[in-house]
Design an enzyme around this catalytic site. Structure first.
Site, PDB file in Angstrom:
ATOM      1  N   TYR A 156       0.786  -1.159  -0.304  1.00  0.00           N
ATOM      2  CA  TYR A 156       0.053  -0.098  -0.431  1.00  0.00           C
ATOM      3  C   TYR A 156       0.723   1.382  -0.178  1.00  0.00           C
ATOM      4  CZ  TYR A 156      -3.868  -3.022   0.778  1.00  0.00           C
ATOM      5  OH  TYR A 156      -4.747  -4.034   0.671  1.00  0.00           O
ATOM      6  N   LYS A 213       2.752 -15.545   3.665  1.00  0.00           N
ATOM      7  CA  LYS A 213       3.135 -16.330   2.147  1.00  0.00           C
ATOM      8  C   LYS A 213       4.535 -16.682   1.843  1.00  0.00           C
ATOM      9  CE  LYS A 213       1.542 -18.434  -1.084  1.00  0.00           C
ATOM     10  NZ  LYS A 213       1.265 -20.783  -0.934  1.00  0.00           N
ATOM     11  N   ASP A 246      -2.821 -19.239   2.569  1.00  0.00           N
ATOM     12  CA  ASP A 246      -4.036 -19.644   1.221  1.00  0.00           C
ATOM     13  C   ASP A 246      -4.577 -21.368   2.583  1.00  0.00           C
ATOM     14  OD1 ASP A 246      -1.477 -20.375   1.751  1.00  0.00           O
ATOM     15  OD2 ASP A 246      -1.334 -21.321  -0.134  1.00  0.00           O
ATOM     16  N   ASP A 270      -6.614  -6.911   4.592  1.00  0.00           N
ATOM     17  CA  ASP A 270      -7.402  -6.678   3.768  1.00  0.00           C
ATOM     18  C   ASP A 270      -8.132  -7.777   3.300  1.00  0.00           C
ATOM     19  OD1 ASP A 270      -8.741  -5.209   2.374  1.00  0.00           O
ATOM     20  OD2 ASP A 270      -7.715  -4.480   0.694  1.00  0.00           O
ATOM     21  N   ASP A 274     -11.919  -9.538   4.668  1.00  0.00           N
ATOM     22  CA  ASP A 274     -13.148  -9.688   3.618  1.00  0.00           C
ATOM     23  C   ASP A 274     -14.192 -10.455   3.652  1.00  0.00           C
ATOM     24  OD1 ASP A 274     -13.607  -6.888   3.143  1.00  0.00           O
ATOM     25  OD2 ASP A 274     -13.273  -7.561   0.912  1.00  0.00           O
TER      26      ASP A 274
END
Ligand code: ATP
Length: 376
Positions: A156, A213, A246, A270, A274
């Site tokens: 970001y 990750k 994942d 982020d 959701d």
């Protein structure tokens, strides 16, 4: 003997300031922003007022409308003013189809997060009622975890660039910025949070899970892994676990009971929140805080400006109302925060909600129901 008028030594004549009331009101800046932010934030403000909380609210018009009028996204020294004059900030959402570049949203929202150094994005994930959750046979108490998202670094920061744009040889790079300081403070924040906050049922939180990750992003992931192991040794009473992002997405749907406090970087935070909002009843139900301990912090519902439903009195105001409760709790007004949460819980159980979570009410009417409940 001549006396100085109103001398501190003169017990018979109190000085004028002795009679002034002591102001203990919390000063809150309100920035509704764009789209449904302009509908849900006024509702949340009425709920705050209905609790009688000792607050002083000041509204600001930062957002697309103002930007289109005078080109101003953030007035000069705007962030300094917020940090100096307010105890907290309640924000709606930013994003308007008329501002194609979304420049105002970037400058206001990312500006606040970055320039006010609000490094911890805290997103509680709690299921209020089984009817809200798409998972079968779930018990509401099984979904009660918190995602702690790094809020000032990662992808970001907009580092990177494009070369030979528009040609077959075009190259685009996007840098993922991870500093030792940034990674360490967010991981420590997660352990501190775990130590200090209980679950809804009153039981202690016991586990911090770091999600990354690092098998593919070895450099950034390596830093997160090293710091996580180091910091976790300072908290032997808390279980430290790790999961690739994942795998975490799959586990969140299969068995959300296993999560307690999750800490992760800006982008994974982020995305997974959701998904987590889906477990709570959707984006309309999710609250968040952008926090720097000891500094003015900012609170916003997880959802965006949702232009497709804006202006229709359809948006679910509960995410914004629960965000207001979270802010009051952060400001030490936990009695008021608990009352708001109880009223929202009652609304959900009695189906006095907006359509997205199965009720028949509009945005304003759902807010009014909560206010009546608070008054009863
Ligand atoms: P952003 O990029 O800022 O996150 P977005 O457009 O990707 O914004 P949202 O604005 O959060 O995402 O909304 C996505 C969809 O979710 C909306 O179109 C709407 O259908 C639904 N939604 C979001 N918030 C609410 C809400 N408060 N009440 C009801 N539905 C909502």
């Amino acid at each position: 003997m001549q006396r100085q008028p109103h001398s501190l030594a003169d017990a018979t004549v109190p000085p004028f300031w002795y009679l002034l009331p002591v102001t203990t009101k919390k000063r809150i800046a309100i920035i509704p922003g764009d789209g449904i932010g302009r509908e849900v934030i006024p509702v949340a403000v009425k709920v705050i007022e209905a609790t009688g909380a000792p607050v002083e609210l000041s509204e600001f018009d930062w957002g697309a409308e103002r930007y289109l009028k005078d080109g101003v996204t953030v007035p000069p020294d705007g962030f300094t003013m917020l940090g100096r004059d307010f105890d907290a900030i309640l924000v709606g959402a930013f994003g308007d189809p008329r501002v194609k570049t979304n420049i105002h949203a970037k400058e206001i929202l990312l500006g606040m997060r970055f320039k006010m150094d609000l490094y911890a994005n805290v997103r509680p994930v709690r299921l209020l009622d089984a009817s809200l959750c798409p998972l079968k046979g779930v018990d509401p108490k099984d979904i009660d975890f918190v995602a702690v998202r790094e809020n000032t670094e990662g992808v970001y920061t907009d580092a990177g660039g494009v070369f030979k744009q528009g040609t077959p040889d075009e190259i685009a790079t996007q840098e993922d910025i991870n500093t030792r300081k940034g990674v360490e403070r967010i991981i420590r924040y997660a352990f501190e949070y775990c130590e200090r906050h209980k679950k809804q049922d009153g039981s202690p939180r016991r586990k911090v899970l770091m999600c990354d990750k690092s098998n593919a992003m070895t450099h950034a992931g390596g830093l997160w892994q090293r710091v996580f192991h180091e910091v976790s040794r300072e908290y032997p009473q808390i279980t430290a676990e790790h999961m690739y992002v994942d795998a975490l997405c799959m586990q969140m749907v299969r068995d959300p009971r296993q999560f307690d406090v999750i800490v992760t970087n800006n982008m994974f935070g982020d995305i997974i929140t959701d998904l987590a909002a889906g477990l709570q009843g959707g984006l309309g139900m999710a609250a968040s805080g952008n926090i720097h301990p000891g500094k003015t912090s900012m609170f916003e519902p997880v959802h965006g400006s949702a232009p497709t439903i804006a202006g229709k009195n359809m948006a679910n105001p509960f995410g914004a109302i629960l965000t207001a409760a979270m802010m009051l709790g952060h400001l030490g007004l936990s009695g008021e925060a608990e009352k708001i949460e109880a009223a929202v819980l009652a609304a959900v159980r009695e189906k006095r909600t907006t359509v997205d979570v199965g009720g028949p009410l509009g945005t304003r009417e759902a807010g009014e129901w909560v206010n009546k409940k608070l008054a009863s």
